[in-house]
Design a protein around this motif. Sequence first.
Motif, short mmCIF file in Angstrom:
data_model
loop_
_atom_site.label_atom_id
_atom_site.label_comp_id
_atom_site.label_asym_id
_atom_site.label_seq_id
_atom_site.Cartn_x
_atom_site.Cartn_y
_atom_site.Cartn_z
N ASP A 209 0.84 -1.20 0.00
CA ASP A 209 0.00 0.00 0.00
C ASP A 209 0.87 1.25 0.00
N TYR A 210 0.45 2.23 -0.74
CA TYR A 210 1.14 3.53 -0.71
C TYR A 210 1.07 4.11 0.71
N GLU A 211 2.17 4.67 1.19
CA GLU A 211 2.20 5.29 2.50
C GLU A 211 2.29 6.81 2.34
N GLN A 212 1.40 7.49 3.00
CA GLN A 212 1.26 8.92 2.84
C GLN A 212 2.57 9.67 3.07
N GLY A 213 2.94 10.51 2.13
CA GLY A 213 4.09 11.38 2.27
C GLY A 213 5.43 10.76 1.92
N MET A 214 5.44 9.52 1.42
CA MET A 214 6.72 8.88 1.14
C MET A 214 7.49 9.59 0.03
N GLU A 215 6.78 10.37 -0.79
CA GLU A 215 7.48 11.11 -1.86
C GLU A 215 8.21 12.34 -1.32
N GLN A 216 7.86 12.78 -0.13
CA GLN A 216 8.52 13.94 0.48
C GLN A 216 9.74 13.45 1.29
N TYR A 217 10.79 13.11 0.57
CA TYR A 217 11.90 12.41 1.20
C TYR A 217 12.63 13.26 2.23
N GLY A 218 12.46 14.57 2.22
CA GLY A 218 13.09 15.42 3.22
C GLY A 218 12.56 15.20 4.62
N ARG A 219 11.38 14.59 4.74
CA ARG A 219 10.78 14.35 6.05
C ARG A 219 11.39 13.14 6.75
N PHE A 220 12.17 12.32 6.03
CA PHE A 220 12.65 11.05 6.60
C PHE A 220 14.16 11.04 6.81
N LEU A 221 14.77 12.21 6.86
CA LEU A 221 16.23 12.28 6.90
C LEU A 221 16.81 11.74 8.21
N ASP A 222 16.01 11.68 9.24
CA ASP A 222 16.53 11.24 10.54
C ASP A 222 16.36 9.75 10.79
N SER A 223 15.82 9.02 9.82
CA SER A 223 15.60 7.60 10.04
C SER A 223 16.88 6.81 9.81
#
Length: 419
Positions: A209-223
């Motif tokens: 399933d598509y996960e909301q916001g996965m295209e906004q890669y700047g939000r995941f920089l701390d993972s």
Amino acid sequence: MVDSLGNGLIFLLCVPRSGSSLSTVMLQNHSRIFATQEMWFLMSLVDLPTNEPRAYGGHSIIRQFYNAMVSEEVFERACRSFAMEIYNGFLEGNSAELVVDKSPRYYCMLEWLDRLFPQASRIHLQRNPLSIAASYKKVNRRTGEGFDLIGSLNSSKLNMKAVDLTLGIMRLNDYFAEEHAGAYEIQYEQLVVDPQGELEKMCDFLGVDYEQGMEQYGRFLDSAKSDMFYSMGVGDPYLSGHQEAHKNSVNNWNEILTKQETETYCRALGAGLFHRMGYAEQLEAAERWTGVHYEQHPDEELVQRLTNQFRKATNWDLQRGYRMQTGSRSAEATNSIRSSVTDEKEDSGLEALATIRQLQAALRAADLRLEQGYRERDRLRSQLASANGKIQRIKAWVPFGQQISAWASQRRGMRGEKP
């Protein structure tokens, strides 16, 4: 998990500068998908039998070992096992279940990918070829290396960027020419215009399933996965400067390429390839800009020259027109691989098969020794001929050589010496 057939594995296939870093950084934001920057390691596995010289020596021994002692089947099975350990090691300690291997230049070994992991998913990332060429020029200008498009295409020596821009694009389009349940095609331009919509379709193909916001890669920089993604330091040098996809690099090729570069490159590829890839409008824009109408077929002389250069440098043959084989052979591959992995010990004919393999290996070893013996014989003959030639030249230089030789023999006789 990635199994022996390739289930759980995703090959993202494209040539360099196609936007694969952007695609991968979006996919790795999905909780069930693991992706890093470029791996390329399967290419190094293929090259093991052609081991290059090392400081510790043994180059010829290693090459003979693979060629004489290791059958193709055993080698392929070993590579598959090694790759599975690498891929599944990435999944340890996180919730991901799928692995993306994004390695430009896998187009060199599509046949081997089909044999190694026939059930792996394949995503074909396409981009306007003119934009790819412009990206090469832009990035190399940034790094100070420079990129001569015309010189690369016309070089008498192998230039891998020229191979990417011609044979690589051609091979991938041949490979994906027929629809296949395990294959999916996406255009870079569509991804940056509608990233969420394209990712939703890609996720559907991958069975997640598509996960909301996965295209906004700047939000995941701390993972943790993001840290590993950027740790390699390869791929698009501009990627980390943005938080999400942008359209700055769409159709800006005519701001970077010259008219002469555009004309040379379009002639090299031929109009037919642009149409097959869905870039007819971009080709028409190039024709209007350069004032040239391009032939349908590629420059065959250039294609053949690059093919020969690549074969000579790598011993790999880039087969023209190769299509994805997993569909027609999936059942056969499934049975053969499963039997070799799970049922091998129970196979009553395994002992006979092992004997055959041993005899084949012994025969290859004998052939190699015989070939080496012939080479040694030819080398000694060459040395003997060279020595005889030197003796004859020395005799010719010494005046009255025969008389002196006779006189010396007489003197030894007078002294009672044996000649």
